[in-house]
Every structure is written in C-alpha cells, then in structure tokens.
Design an enzyme around this catalytic site. Sequence first.
Site, PDB file in Angstrom:
ATOM      1  N   ARG A 163       0.879 -11.509  -4.379  1.00 14.74           N
ATOM      2  CA  ARG A 163      -0.437 -11.029  -4.876  1.00 14.74           C
ATOM      3  C   ARG A 163      -0.706 -12.132  -6.069  1.00 14.74           C
ATOM      4  O   ARG A 163      -1.132 -11.883  -7.211  1.00 14.74           O
ATOM      5  CB  ARG A 163      -0.184  -9.701  -5.454  1.00 14.74           C
ATOM      6  CG  ARG A 163      -0.331  -8.746  -4.439  1.00 14.74           C
ATOM      7  CD  ARG A 163      -1.412  -8.590  -3.433  1.00 14.74           C
ATOM      8  NE  ARG A 163      -1.391  -7.421  -2.818  1.00 14.74           N
ATOM      9  CZ  ARG A 163      -0.809  -7.180  -1.393  1.00 14.74           C
ATOM     10  NH1 ARG A 163      -0.259  -8.132  -1.127  1.00 14.74           N
ATOM     11  NH2 ARG A 163      -1.078  -6.177  -1.011  1.00 14.74           N
ATOM     12  N   SER A 237      -4.081  -0.278  -3.523  1.00 16.09           N
ATOM     13  CA  SER A 237      -2.876  -0.339  -4.492  1.00 16.09           C
ATOM     14  C   SER A 237      -3.398  -0.749  -6.030  1.00 16.09           C
ATOM     15  O   SER A 237      -3.909  -1.549  -6.146  1.00 16.09           O
ATOM     16  CB  SER A 237      -1.963  -1.382  -4.093  1.00 16.09           C
ATOM     17  OG  SER A 237      -1.661  -1.129  -2.739  1.00 16.09           O
ATOM     18  N   GLU A 333      -2.144  -4.190 -10.131  1.00 13.81           N
ATOM     19  CA  GLU A 333      -2.604  -5.217  -9.282  1.00 13.81           C
ATOM     20  C   GLU A 333      -4.035  -5.529  -9.440  1.00 13.81           C
ATOM     21  O   GLU A 333      -4.519  -6.608  -9.117  1.00 13.81           O
ATOM     22  CB  GLU A 333      -2.304  -4.823  -7.782  1.00 13.81           C
ATOM     23  CG  GLU A 333      -2.312  -5.659  -6.681  1.00 13.81           C
ATOM     24  CD  GLU A 333      -3.226  -5.309  -5.620  1.00 13.81           C
ATOM     25  OE1 GLU A 333      -4.281  -5.282  -5.468  1.00 13.81           O
ATOM     26  OE2 GLU A 333      -2.324  -5.042  -4.425  1.00 13.81           O
TER      27      GLU A 333
HETATM   28  N1  EPU Z   1       6.024   5.611  -0.036  1.00 15.21           N
HETATM   29  C1  EPU Z   1       6.068   6.653  -1.039  1.00 15.21           C
HETATM   30  N2  EPU Z   1       5.298   7.545  -1.346  1.00 15.21           N
HETATM   31  C2  EPU Z   1       3.623   7.277  -0.875  1.00 15.21           C
HETATM   32  C3  EPU Z   1       3.332   6.252  -0.085  1.00 15.21           C
HETATM   33  C4  EPU Z   1       4.503   5.270   0.313  1.00 15.21           C
HETATM   34  O1  EPU Z   1       7.038   6.831  -1.307  1.00 15.21           O
HETATM   35  O2  EPU Z   1       2.891   8.014  -1.354  1.00 15.21           O
HETATM   36  C5  EPU Z   1       6.998   4.597   0.186  1.00 15.21           C
HETATM   37  C6  EPU Z   1       7.489   4.886   1.674  1.00 15.21           C
HETATM   38  O3  EPU Z   1       8.862   4.891   1.665  1.00 15.21           O
HETATM   39  C7  EPU Z   1       6.737   3.633   2.188  1.00 15.21           C
HETATM   40  C8  EPU Z   1       6.849   2.645   1.207  1.00 15.21           C
HETATM   41  O4  EPU Z   1       6.470   3.281   0.234  1.00 15.21           O
HETATM   42  O5  EPU Z   1       7.326   3.575   3.647  1.00 15.21           O
HETATM   43  C9  EPU Z   1       5.570   1.628   1.582  1.00 15.21           C
HETATM   44  O6  EPU Z   1       4.334   2.075   1.873  1.00 15.21           O
HETATM   45  P1  EPU Z   1       3.168   1.330   2.507  1.00 15.21           P
HETATM   46  O7  EPU Z   1       3.692   0.876   3.744  1.00 15.21           O
HETATM   47  O8  EPU Z   1       2.048   2.046   2.528  1.00 15.21           O
HETATM   48  O9  EPU Z   1       3.164   0.094   1.451  1.00 15.21           O
HETATM   49  P2  EPU Z   1       2.961  -0.370  -0.094  1.00 15.21           P
HETATM   50  O10 EPU Z   1       4.168  -1.049  -0.282  1.00 15.21           O
HETATM   51  O11 EPU Z   1       2.799   1.120  -0.943  1.00 15.21           O
HETATM   52  C10 EPU Z   1       1.699  -2.614   0.237  1.00 15.21           C
HETATM   53  C11 EPU Z   1       0.311  -3.190   0.044  1.00 15.21           C
HETATM   54  C12 EPU Z   1      -0.700  -2.435   0.534  1.00 15.21           C
HETATM   55  C13 EPU Z   1      -0.498  -2.751   1.956  1.00 15.21           C
HETATM   56  C14 EPU Z   1       0.545  -2.000   2.648  1.00 15.21           C
HETATM   57  C15 EPU Z   1       0.718  -2.188   3.986  1.00 15.21           C
HETATM   58  C16 EPU Z   1       0.962  -3.820  -2.496  1.00 15.21           C
HETATM   59  C17 EPU Z   1       0.837  -3.560  -3.948  1.00 15.21           C
HETATM   60  N3  EPU Z   1       0.326  -2.906  -1.697  1.00 15.21           N
HETATM   61  O12 EPU Z   1       1.672  -1.225  -0.075  1.00 15.21           O
HETATM   62  O13 EPU Z   1      -1.744  -3.333  -0.117  1.00 15.21           O
HETATM   63  O14 EPU Z   1      -1.804  -2.173   2.845  1.00 15.21           O
HETATM   64  O15 EPU Z   1       1.592  -2.486   1.900  1.00 15.21           O
HETATM   65  O16 EPU Z   1       1.367  -3.486   3.844  1.00 15.21           O
HETATM   66  O17 EPU Z   1       1.606  -4.751  -2.155  1.00 15.21           O
HETATM   67  C18 EPU Z   1      -3.508  -3.497  -1.666  1.00 15.21           C
HETATM   68  O18 EPU Z   1      -3.118  -4.676  -2.217  1.00 15.21           O
HETATM   69  O19 EPU Z   1      -4.724  -2.918  -2.357  1.00 15.21           O
HETATM   70  C19 EPU Z   1      -3.027  -2.773  -0.582  1.00 15.21           C
HETATM   71  C20 EPU Z   1      -3.448  -1.330  -0.208  1.00 15.21           C
END
Ligand code: EPU
Length: 342
Positions: A163, A237, A333
């Site tokens: 990012r 996010s 972010e």
């Molecule tokens: N999780 C929780 N609680 C929640 C949601 C998720 O504990 O409410 C944990 C779970 O263990 C899950 C892990 O977090 O497996 C990862 O969740 P997710 O796959 O949704 O990914 P993220 O790290 O929360 C990132 C990006 C998103 C992108 C997703 C999918 C960042 C800041 N965000 O989210 O990007 O869509 O991966 O690749 O890196 C954005 O940048 O606006 C965005 C939505």
Amino acid sequence: MQLHKDFDLRALNTFGISVKCKYLIEIQEEDELPRAVEMATHFGYPFMVLGGGSNMLFTEDYEGSILYMRIPGISVEAVADDEVLVTAGAGVVWNDLVNFAVENGYGGLENLALIPGTVGASPIQNIGAYGVELQDVFESLRGYHLEQGFMDFDKKSCHFGYRQSVFKGALKGKFIVTQVRFRLSTKPVLKLHYGALQEALAQRGIQKPSIAQVAEVVSSVRVSKLPDPSSIGNAGSFFKNPEIPEEQFQRLKIDYPDMVGYPAGEGIVKASAAWLIESCGWKGKVVGPTGTYAKHALVLVNHGSATGSDIWALAQSIQRSVQERYGVLLEPEVNIIGQIHS
Ligand code: EPU
C-alpha cells in the site's frame, strides 16, 4: 475542463460525507492539467487530486480546489504472442478496466475485481487483494509533475511497497497520474494461493478456473465480506495490516494463541488488523452514526449521517484500544483530509 464553485462532495467520496470544496475542476484530458494547476494556484488556495474518492476521509470542508480526474480511454497493444500492454486513462473506473481485460481474455487483473476507485489512484497505494498487487501487472505510468512537466515512470521508479509508492512518499502533492499501462497475458498463470479464494473455488467445485471464473469468485467473496458503498458509506480497509517484528508477534502469540499474521519478509510479520480490532470487541459495534461493519472489523462505516470527524473519532478510539492491549499502532490506509482532531 469544467469548473464548479462551492461543490458538495457527498457523491464523490464513498464514505458519503457531505463536505464542500471551494472549486471542483473536472479534468477530461491530460493537456488541460497545466492550466488547471495554474488556475488552482491562482485562486490562492491549496489543491488536491480526486479520483473515485474511495480511499478518502474528509474531516471538514476543503478550503481549496479539487482536480477531479476524469480522463477516459482504454487501448491495447500486442507485444508478444501471449502478452499485451493495456493503457487506461486515470479517470477509468478500476472495475471497468478489470471487466475489459476479463472479457478480452487478458489475465492479470482478475484477482483485483470489484476494488472501488479509478485507474489513476491504483498505483498511488499499489492496490492489492486476494494475493495480487498492482505492481505484479504494472508496466509504466504517465503523469504531470508540478515542477518538471509531463513524465513517464517505469516500475522501478515507482518504489512500490505494501500500500505504498513514491507518489505517497517523496512525490506526495507533486505529481498527478494521467494514465497507467499494464502488462497482461493471454496465457496467464492464475494466482490462486490466497486462502479465501481457494476455499471459494473449492466450494464451487472449480479446479481449473478460467480468468472470468476467478474474477467472478473474487467478486462474490468481496460482496459477501465488504459493504457496497452505494448502500453503506465506507472506504474498504480503514487501516493497513501492521508489519511488526516476528519476535513481538511470537511474544503476543503466547498470550493470544489465535492471533492472525502472515510472514512479510525476513523477521517481519504482517498482523491482521481485522483480528486485532475484532478481538478488542469492535466488530459490528455501532457508535452514534458510525461503526465497524458486522462482517469485517477493518471496515469503518457511515450509517447515514456521520461527519468525517465522527468517523475519525471512532478510528482513534480503535487505534487506542489496539495500542493499549497489543502495543501495536494501526496506521490509516485511508487518506485523512483536513485537520486531524485529537
Ligand atoms: N479477520 C478477522 N476479523 C474480521 C475479518 C477478518 O479476524 O472481521 C481475519 C481472518 O483471520 C481473516 C484475516 O483477518 O482470515 C484476513 O482477512 P481478509 O482476507 O478479509 O483480508 P484483510 O487482511 O483484512 C486485505 C486488504 C483488503 C483486501 C483483502 C483480500 C489491507 C489493509 N486490506 O484485508 O483490501 O480486499 O486483504 O485480499 O491490506 C482495501 O485495501 O481497502 C481492502 C479491502
């Protein structure tokens, strides 16, 4: 070029925050930029650039001019049997570009389906999702440097990171992206390693997906987890996943064994911000007109009548709880525009 005075930005930011700017200057062609910048400077106000407004939080009226990037157009150049260069104007809606690529059988963008925003904003924060980042398919970009005029950047000069790019760093406020070029493949090796994507493909019994199937599955995973900004104001996010020393992560794991994190280079772990926020009790919590989304703790939402300051106040409360419990600082972010109230 079109000029609007005292413009309400509600429809131009996905949080749906009603704030005004002094002037909104719509840019349709890159040649309009030098004059637009001159005009904005001549008004004597600061100015900023806006694409889809999907990664912005306005905490108050913007006392300046906004250059609203609307440059259209997608073109394709074949460079090898199995490779094409696709060039898109900064104002093209990101998902329209993804659909164009998918419909033409060009692989590389399918994991990035349904990300809100515009092409021009995509390299600024090196957008990423489901195991792919923009830098994986990026070829070059063109834009307007406020002091040096129009120039091109190859991948190396963009200094992409998680990012992150030079446009958020040394060139912040100095460079305006006008078009981006992507290197896509007609015989792509699909990237299917991201856990949630693998699960969704397995659930549907798809073993060897096509480009279109990956885009479809990614889109449905997104829809199931993330709120649609046209019905609930949000900017995806809100915080970045914090990168912390592995040693600190392992220490925290002793007290919090289910803490989630992924290796992110030597000695560094990218901790899940969503997990940290959820475990502090914030998931689905409603605070006045704001809150976090019930299905994803990392997404802050506007339940209808929130101001930018309301959302920022919630963000700070979340930051404080995570910092107090885990000693980890969550960095936004989203770009916070306006004075930051503490
Ligand atoms: N999780 C929780 N609680 C929640 C949601 C998720 O504990 O409410 C944990 C779970 O263990 C899950 C892990 O977090 O497996 C990862 O969740 P997710 O796959 O949704 O990914 P993220 O790290 O929360 C990132 C990006 C998103 C992108 C997703 C999918 C960042 C800041 N965000 O989210 O990007 O869509 O991966 O690749 O890196 C954005 O940048 O606006 C965005 C939505």
